[in-house]
Design an enzyme around this catalytic site. Structure first.
Site, PDB file in Angstrom:
ATOM      1  N   HIS A  53     -10.080  10.576   7.747  1.00  0.00           N
ATOM      2  CA  HIS A  53     -10.060   9.228   7.703  1.00  0.00           C
ATOM      3  C   HIS A  53      -9.299   8.703   8.983  1.00  0.00           C
ATOM      4  O   HIS A  53      -9.977   7.664   9.506  1.00  0.00           O
ATOM      5  CB  HIS A  53      -9.298   8.630   6.554  1.00  0.00           C
ATOM      6  CG  HIS A  53      -8.890   7.333   6.477  1.00  0.00           C
ATOM      7  ND1 HIS A  53     -10.034   6.413   6.361  1.00  0.00           N
ATOM      8  CD2 HIS A  53      -7.779   6.409   6.513  1.00  0.00           C
ATOM      9  CE1 HIS A  53      -9.584   5.143   6.111  1.00  0.00           C
ATOM     10  NE2 HIS A  53      -8.351   5.050   6.425  1.00  0.00           N
ATOM     11  N   HIS A  66      -8.324  10.572   3.636  1.00  0.00           N
ATOM     12  CA  HIS A  66      -7.934   9.458   2.808  1.00  0.00           C
ATOM     13  C   HIS A  66      -7.958  10.068   1.387  1.00  0.00           C
ATOM     14  O   HIS A  66      -9.283  10.670   0.839  1.00  0.00           O
ATOM     15  CB  HIS A  66      -8.746   8.144   2.975  1.00  0.00           C
ATOM     16  CG  HIS A  66      -8.168   7.235   2.330  1.00  0.00           C
ATOM     17  ND1 HIS A  66      -8.195   6.943   1.083  1.00  0.00           N
ATOM     18  CD2 HIS A  66      -7.570   6.028   2.607  1.00  0.00           C
ATOM     19  CE1 HIS A  66      -7.791   5.808   0.578  1.00  0.00           C
ATOM     20  NE2 HIS A  66      -7.379   5.319   1.855  1.00  0.00           N
ATOM     21  N   GLU A 118       0.651  -1.251   0.123  1.00  0.00           N
ATOM     22  CA  GLU A 118      -0.053   0.086   0.097  1.00  0.00           C
ATOM     23  C   GLU A 118       0.846   1.155  -0.144  1.00  0.00           C
ATOM     24  O   GLU A 118       2.051   1.064   0.127  1.00  0.00           O
ATOM     25  CB  GLU A 118      -0.826   0.044   1.233  1.00  0.00           C
ATOM     26  CG  GLU A 118      -1.990  -0.921   1.217  1.00  0.00           C
ATOM     27  CD  GLU A 118      -2.986  -0.913   2.299  1.00  0.00           C
ATOM     28  OE1 GLU A 118      -4.199  -0.807   2.089  1.00  0.00           O
ATOM     29  OE2 GLU A 118      -2.678  -0.668   3.440  1.00  0.00           O
ATOM     30  N   ARG A 157      -0.067   8.821   9.358  1.00  0.00           N
ATOM     31  CA  ARG A 157       0.075   7.297   9.503  1.00  0.00           C
ATOM     32  C   ARG A 157       0.384   6.570   8.386  1.00  0.00           C
ATOM     33  O   ARG A 157      -0.368   7.107   7.143  1.00  0.00           O
ATOM     34  CB  ARG A 157      -1.390   6.858  10.079  1.00  0.00           C
ATOM     35  CG  ARG A 157      -1.542   5.460  10.368  1.00  0.00           C
ATOM     36  CD  ARG A 157      -3.026   5.076  10.495  1.00  0.00           C
ATOM     37  NE  ARG A 157      -3.836   5.253   9.424  1.00  0.00           N
ATOM     38  CZ  ARG A 157      -4.571   4.448   8.850  1.00  0.00           C
ATOM     39  NH1 ARG A 157      -4.727   3.171   9.312  1.00  0.00           N
ATOM     40  NH2 ARG A 157      -5.418   4.930   7.601  1.00  0.00           N
ATOM     41  N   ARG A 197      -0.285   9.242   1.908  1.00  0.00           N
ATOM     42  CA  ARG A 197      -1.459   9.783   1.725  1.00  0.00           C
ATOM     43  C   ARG A 197      -1.641  11.249   1.639  1.00  0.00           C
ATOM     44  O   ARG A 197      -2.410  11.786   0.851  1.00  0.00           O
ATOM     45  CB  ARG A 197      -2.508   9.354   2.764  1.00  0.00           C
ATOM     46  CG  ARG A 197      -2.919   7.912   2.687  1.00  0.00           C
ATOM     47  CD  ARG A 197      -3.591   7.245   3.718  1.00  0.00           C
ATOM     48  NE  ARG A 197      -3.977   5.877   3.521  1.00  0.00           N
ATOM     49  CZ  ARG A 197      -4.204   5.058   4.324  1.00  0.00           C
ATOM     50  NH1 ARG A 197      -4.741   5.309   5.506  1.00  0.00           N
ATOM     51  NH2 ARG A 197      -4.490   3.771   3.851  1.00  0.00           N
TER      52      ARG A 197
HETATM   53  C1  LIG Z   1     -13.279   2.769   6.287  1.00  0.00           C
HETATM   54  C2  LIG Z   1     -12.155   2.272   7.184  1.00  0.00           C
HETATM   55  C3  LIG Z   1     -10.961   1.727   6.591  1.00  0.00           C
HETATM   56  C4  LIG Z   1      -9.775   1.480   7.169  1.00  0.00           C
HETATM   57  N1  LIG Z   1      -8.669   0.408   6.666  1.00  0.00           N
HETATM   58  C5  LIG Z   1      -7.785   0.462   7.631  1.00  0.00           C
HETATM   59  C6  LIG Z   1      -6.763  -0.723   6.988  1.00  0.00           C
HETATM   60  O1  LIG Z   1      -7.096  -1.307   6.054  1.00  0.00           O
HETATM   61  N2  LIG Z   1      -5.880  -1.060   7.738  1.00  0.00           N
HETATM   62  C7  LIG Z   1      -5.712  -0.185   9.205  1.00  0.00           C
HETATM   63  O2  LIG Z   1      -4.613  -0.584   9.852  1.00  0.00           O
HETATM   64  N3  LIG Z   1      -6.442   0.738   9.618  1.00  0.00           N
HETATM   65  C8  LIG Z   1      -7.668   1.071   8.593  1.00  0.00           C
HETATM   66  N4  LIG Z   1      -8.713   1.749   9.059  1.00  0.00           N
HETATM   67  C9  LIG Z   1      -8.317   2.247  10.420  1.00  0.00           C
HETATM   68  C10 LIG Z   1      -8.537   1.533  11.677  1.00  0.00           C
HETATM   69  O3  LIG Z   1      -9.745   0.864  11.170  1.00  0.00           O
HETATM   70  C11 LIG Z   1      -8.861   2.171  12.992  1.00  0.00           C
HETATM   71  O4  LIG Z   1      -7.941   2.941  13.164  1.00  0.00           O
HETATM   72  C12 LIG Z   1      -8.856   1.126  13.939  1.00  0.00           C
HETATM   73  O5  LIG Z   1      -9.827  -0.041  13.604  1.00  0.00           O
HETATM   74  C13 LIG Z   1      -9.127   1.667  15.301  1.00  0.00           C
HETATM   75  O6  LIG Z   1      -9.457   0.623  16.288  1.00  0.00           O
HETATM   76  P1  LIG Z   1      -9.739   1.159  17.784  1.00  0.00           P
HETATM   77  O7  LIG Z   1      -9.866  -0.158  18.516  1.00  0.00           O
HETATM   78  O8  LIG Z   1      -8.997   2.142  18.194  1.00  0.00           O
HETATM   79  O9  LIG Z   1     -11.282   1.656  17.501  1.00  0.00           O
HETATM   80  P2  LIG Z   1     -12.419   1.168  16.806  1.00  0.00           P
HETATM   81  O10 LIG Z   1     -12.518   0.092  16.085  1.00  0.00           O
HETATM   82  O11 LIG Z   1     -13.094   2.348  16.207  1.00  0.00           O
HETATM   83  O12 LIG Z   1     -13.480   0.962  18.081  1.00  0.00           O
HETATM   84  C14 LIG Z   1     -13.744   2.094  18.896  1.00  0.00           C
HETATM   85  C15 LIG Z   1     -15.038   1.379  19.978  1.00  0.00           C
HETATM   86  O13 LIG Z   1     -15.131   2.343  21.130  1.00  0.00           O
HETATM   87  C16 LIG Z   1     -16.587   2.370  21.380  1.00  0.00           C
HETATM   88  N5  LIG Z   1     -16.662   3.781  21.859  1.00  0.00           N
HETATM   89  C17 LIG Z   1     -16.761   5.041  21.511  1.00  0.00           C
HETATM   90  N6  LIG Z   1     -16.862   5.836  22.419  1.00  0.00           N
HETATM   91  C18 LIG Z   1     -17.318   5.298  23.361  1.00  0.00           C
HETATM   92  C19 LIG Z   1     -18.104   5.681  24.584  1.00  0.00           C
HETATM   93  N7  LIG Z   1     -17.917   6.907  25.005  1.00  0.00           N
HETATM   94  N8  LIG Z   1     -18.326   4.725  25.443  1.00  0.00           N
HETATM   95  C20 LIG Z   1     -17.887   3.415  25.189  1.00  0.00           C
HETATM   96  N9  LIG Z   1     -17.568   2.969  23.998  1.00  0.00           N
HETATM   97  C21 LIG Z   1     -17.152   3.869  23.128  1.00  0.00           C
HETATM   98  C22 LIG Z   1     -17.053   2.099  19.931  1.00  0.00           C
HETATM   99  O14 LIG Z   1     -18.345   1.836  20.020  1.00  0.00           O
HETATM  100  C23 LIG Z   1     -16.193   1.186  19.461  1.00  0.00           C
HETATM  101  O15 LIG Z   1     -16.530  -0.338  19.950  1.00  0.00           O
HETATM  102  C24 LIG Z   1      -9.652   2.217   8.456  1.00  0.00           C
HETATM  103  C25 LIG Z   1     -10.926   2.904   9.032  1.00  0.00           C
HETATM  104  C26 LIG Z   1     -11.731   2.988   8.398  1.00  0.00           C
HETATM  105  C27 LIG Z   1     -12.823   3.854   8.844  1.00  0.00           C
END
Ligand SMILES: Cc1cc2nc3c(=O)[nH]c(=O)nc-3n(C[C@H](O)[C@H](O)[C@H](O)COP(=O)(O)OP(=O)(O)OC[C@H]3O[C@@H](n4cnc5c(N)ncnc54)[C@H](O)[C@@H]3O)c2cc1C
Length: 592
Positions: free
Chosen positions: A368, A258, A134, A403, A307
């Protein structure tokens, strides 16, 4: 540093009813994406009791949306050192090399564990895991699943593992549980949280959870902009919650836009369909409205440049051609290949009326990823004792100013593991004893309209925040645009009246506070670097800006922002001492 023109006040609390129920656990994990689930599972392996809460359903969050994949140096011709080099280049001088070193060396081990846990990545015909490339990567090191449904598969595998320990009395899971604020003891140590649960029976409405440590794994803040790839839950709650409690945020001005988000017209707001970088990795390229390619000559990696480089080139090309989008050309990849390699993207394109094998796809940059967040050390400790942050909500120093693609899933995985181990080891040493939250923090009354530290914004103002952020604090910024945004946000803050209350109003208020912090930092950083693009300061300025902006709420409620130069000697050395990320040192009190 450019001086602020407008002070920003951050309240200590969101107005909420007094807790009507209480519960306790060793550790509260907030969020059920890759970061929260990994931390919860590892904590159970290490013997801590866990309360896992999530705002809506367990599988909602950015993790399940991740398309392209997860990066790890697994190929024979690759090495952690090369992954480190690519990550540092993308971060434009602001990565913490020690954090990146942890990421790239531990990443392959953690990814193999994920496979053992049951995650099924795509494989080549010889059975080996298939690796692709990528933007910004010089080697094939991206593992993917279901073609372009990597996040969904990782989420499935982690939730299946959680399912396997169902009945374990050491872990409690509550869905539709929104964390409102943190509880602290007399010394400021975080020892619990207030949570609003849409439930039934005893656990319903606002309650208090008492614990020895809180892990924020709440994901990003995409909903602060009109157009984003992030799902609706990405309202930056964790960053705002930490900020209100006094934790240090860092690098908030570095937002990744993005480059290839399907452009569905100006009126289309909220979460927009992403066309993964992996599509360009397989040979798709960008053209302008005249059908001319424009990335060749801009960067040695052309369409696969980092990006920020691609987003900036698109914005330049849109301005030059007087349009609001460019096109992605993937027609030559062929229908069979596209459908097999990118089934989810193909389906989403067709849902929106585009046929990738025959149509040029209109694309424009959209929000993004938040590269900044709650500042942590190598063990995920924030500046507040007892408070950890992990995944997109955190700023470990891995991403610097931008990132590298597919490093965020990896960051959540690696640092969640480190956090769980750090907590278990501290528990083993008798650290983080149970503490008593200050009574005042545990018992807020109903909305204190007269108390400036608790007022709330009405949820109807969310679109006003998004509009202000997109027009002035978005993909290209200037002093003038940032001042206009700051003025609009201040006006909205002045209208906070505490009348509405409840989850929508709390989330809108979180967006406002983060918008103010981000805009303040973006105004101060008078240069262009990584995801931060200033039209009025188009060049990178290492002489003045090779460093980080940190923001924290002072005890009097005013936002304090300070600048911390990168220390040349620290590159490659261990990060800041555990548990004590430096507090802001200068006092140029704040905001626009
Ligand atoms: C469309 C898209 C494509 C992507 N593609 C990639 C990729 O190919 N590779 C890569 O490395 N990254 C990618 N990313 C980025 C990556 O997906 C995210 O940065 C990563 O998944 C974040 O994980 P996380 O566990 O920190 O948060 P998340 O997976 O966003 O989870 C956050 C959690 O916290 C909960 N939450 C939020 N606020 C509260 C609150 N006040 N109280 C209780 N719960 C709460 C939410 O409900 C959720 O369960 C992509 C992102 C998107 C949107």
């Amino acid at each position: 540093m450019t001086e602020p023109t407008r002070p920003v006040r951050i309240p200590r609390w969101l107005a909420a009813p007094a807790p009507g129920w209480t519960t306790s656990a060793d550790v509260v994990v907030v969020g059920s994406g890759i970061a929260g689930l990994t931390a919860a599972l590892r904590l159970r392996e290490r013997g801590a009791t866990v309360l896992l809460v999530t705002k809506t359903l367990l599988n909602e969050g950015s993790t399940a949306w991740a398309q392209g994949g997860i990066a790890a140096a697994l190929a024979d011709d690759d090495s952690p050192q090369e992954h480190l080099r690519d990550t540092l280049v993308a971060g434009v001088g602001l990565c913490d090399e020690a954090a990146v070193t942890a990421l790239v060396h531990e990443g392959p081990v953690r990814v193999r564990e994920l496979v053992t846990l049951g995650a099924s990545f795509d494989r080549r015909s010889d059975g080996a895991i298939s690796l692709t490339r990528e933007g910004g990567h010089h080697r094939d090191r991206i593992l993917h699943a279901g073609g372009d449904a990597t996040g969904k598969e990782i989420s499935r595998a982690l939730l299946a593992a959680l399912d396997r320990i169902q009945g374990d009395p050491g872990i409690e899971i509550i869905e539709h549980a929104l964390v409102v604020d943190l509880l602290q003891d007399a010394d400021g140590r975080v020892c619990g949280a207030t949570i609003h649960v849409i439930g039934e029976g005893e656990i319903d409405g606002v309650g208090a959870v008492h614990c020895r440590a809180v892990i924020l794994a709440t994901g990003g803040l995409g909903q602060i902009y009109s157009s984003t790839t992030n799902p609706p839950v990405a309202t930056g709650d964790g960053m705002a919650i930490a900020l209100r409690a006094g934790a240090v945020l860092a690098d908030t001005e570095f937002v990744q836009f993005h480059p290839t988000v399907l452009f569905l017209g100006d009126d289309s707001t909220g979460q927009q369909p992403l066309i993964s970088e992996a599509v360009r990795g397989e040979g798709a390229f960008l053209v302008d409205v005249h059908g001319e390619r424009f990335m060749q000559g801009v960067h040695e990696l052309a369409d696969l440049a980092p990006r920020d480089v691609v987003s900036r080139a698109i914005v330049r090309q849109m301005a030059a051609t007087g349009t609001d989008h460019v096109f992605l050309d993937c027609r030559h990849l062929g229908k069979d290949f596209f459908d097999k390699r990118f089934p989810s993207i193909a389906a989403s394109l067709r849902e929106n009326g585009f046929e990738p094998s025959t149509d040029l796809l209109p694309v424009a940059p959209a929000q993004h990823y938040a590269s900044g967040g709650v500042r942590t050390d190598l063990d995920g400790r924030s500046s507040l004792d007892g408070l950890y942050a992990c995944g997109e909500v955190s700023c470990t120093g891995v991403h610097g100013a931008n990132r590298l693609a597919s490093n965020s899933l990896l960051e959540g995985l690696v640092f969640a593991h480190r956090i769980a181990d750090d907590i278990a080891e501290r528990f083993g040493r008798g650290e983080l004893p149970t503490a008593v939250p200050l009574a005042s923090t545990a018992h807020r009354g109903a909305a204190h309209v007269e108390d400036p530290d608790t007022v709330l914004l009405r949820s109807s103002h969310r679109k006003d925040i998004q509009h202000a952020m997109t027009s002035g604090s978005g993909v290209v910024r200037s002093a003038e645009s940032l001042q206009a945004t700051a003025a609009r946000l201040a006006e909205l803050a002045a209208h906070a009246d505490g009348v509405e209350g409840g989850p929508k109003s709390w989330q809108t208020t979180n967006l406002l506070h983060l918008g103010q912090v981000l805009t303040d930092a973006a105004y101060r950083r008078t240069e262009t670097r990584g995801g931060h693009v200033r039209a009025d300061h188009p060049d990178r300025d290492d002489a003045h800006w090779l460093g980080h902006l940190r923001a924290a709420r002072r005890r009097d409620g005013m936002l304090e922002v300070s600048y911390h130069p990168v220390e040349p000697a620290s590159a490659g050395a261990p990060a800041a001492p555990a548990a004590t990320p430096a507090a802001p040192t200068s006092t140029p009190t704040t905001g626009l």
